[in-house]
Design an enzyme around this catalytic site. Structure first.
Site, mmCIF file in Angstrom:
data_model
loop_
_atom_site.group_PDB
_atom_site.id
_atom_site.type_symbol
_atom_site.label_atom_id
_atom_site.label_comp_id
_atom_site.label_asym_id
_atom_site.label_seq_id
_atom_site.Cartn_x
_atom_site.Cartn_y
_atom_site.Cartn_z
ATOM 1 C CG ASP A 54 -2.332 -1.558 1.096
ATOM 2 O OD1 ASP A 54 -1.905 -1.571 -0.345
ATOM 3 O OD2 ASP A 54 -3.049 -1.531 1.417
ATOM 4 C CG ASP B 30 -12.004 -4.356 -1.757
ATOM 5 O OD1 ASP B 30 -11.438 -5.025 -2.406
ATOM 6 O OD2 ASP B 30 -12.176 -3.595 -2.205
#
Length: 261
Positions: A12, A131
């Site tokens: 990330d 997701d």
């Protein structure tokens, strides 16, 4: 011979730095994505995924620079996602050195983006990130979430990933929002349900806590396994994951050991 199962660390990136805390003792600057990518590559990662988590237009140029520096150093496939909204964004990231581009929220809002990108650059460049969370109201029992898992999209997750594959997604990155960060293992039930619907490669994400969790995701139908924290914090090494996969009978790509321990 079936294809090797791919082991993929996810980084990330926020304003050009890796977040989620990393404690490789021998890293001088834990926050530099290029250095970390290079380290993972030398330790046997098959691919890398960068997610630009702030992804505002102001950070965009930083991300392109990170991608081009990484592509110059690392010779395994690099997927970059986060804030990708248009075919032009795909083009900029691919030009910067990404091999594949991940898209999530924008594709939910405008599914044609998948088809446009696949027609322009080839399906192999298009990774659709889904997701999903458990939602009894949905026919499959799973709902799509957007905005980093914060919003329910009111769409059935399995119907959506099947549609994404039909539109030209070359891969589906299936992330379990329920399992994410729990370290209790991947969501095998969800992976199996997805595998029954699509033939494109599935990357399982969310929930890895130990090396033994990874073969279970493959047994459920994943072609590749992704993790972040357990790799960054050194709880599990890529080599340990590949060892577990090999012992479970799955083909993996092993790198010759170069550092003298």
């Amino acid at each position: 011979m079936s294809l090797a199962v791919r082991v993929i660390p996810c980084l990330d990136v926020d304003a050009g730095r890796v977040v989620k805390g990393i404690n490789f003792r021998d890293l001088r600057d834990a926050g530099d994505p290029v250095e970390l990518a290079s380290r993972y590559s030398s330790r046997g990662a098959d691919e890398l995924i960068f997610l630009d988590i702030t992804a505002s237009s102001s950070q965009r140029d930083t991300m392109f620079e990170v991608v081009s520096r990484t592509a110059a150093e690392v010779f395994i496939p690099l997927t970059v996602g986060g804030g990708v909204r248009s075919v032009a964004d795909f083009e900029l990231l691919l030009r910067a050195g990404a091999d594949k581009v991940g898209v999530n929220t924008a594709a939910v809002g405008r599914p044609e983006l998948i088809a446009e990108a696949a027609q322009r650059f080839g399906s192999q460049c298009v990774v659709v990130s889904v997701d999903a969370r458990r939602a009894p109201a949905m026919s499959s029992g799973f709902e799509v979430t957007t905005h980093g898992g914060r919003r329910g999209a009111g769409m059935d997750a399995l119907t959506w990933l099947a549609h994404a594959a039909e539109l030209g997604a070359g891969e589906i990155l299936l992330n379990s929002m329920d399992a994410d960060g729990t370290e209790n293992g991947f969501d095998a039930e969800m992976i199996t349900a997805a595998r029954e619907l699509v033939s494109v490669p599935l990357i399982a994400s969310g929930g890895a806590g130990a090396a033994a969790d990874f073969p279970l995701a493959v047994a459920a139908g994943a072609d590749a396994v992704l993790a972040a924290s357990v790799f960054h914090f050194g709880q599990v090494s890529i080599d340990e994951v590949k060892q577990e996969l090999a012992e479970a009978g799955y083909p993996v790509r092993r790198v010759p050991s170069t550092h003298g321990h």
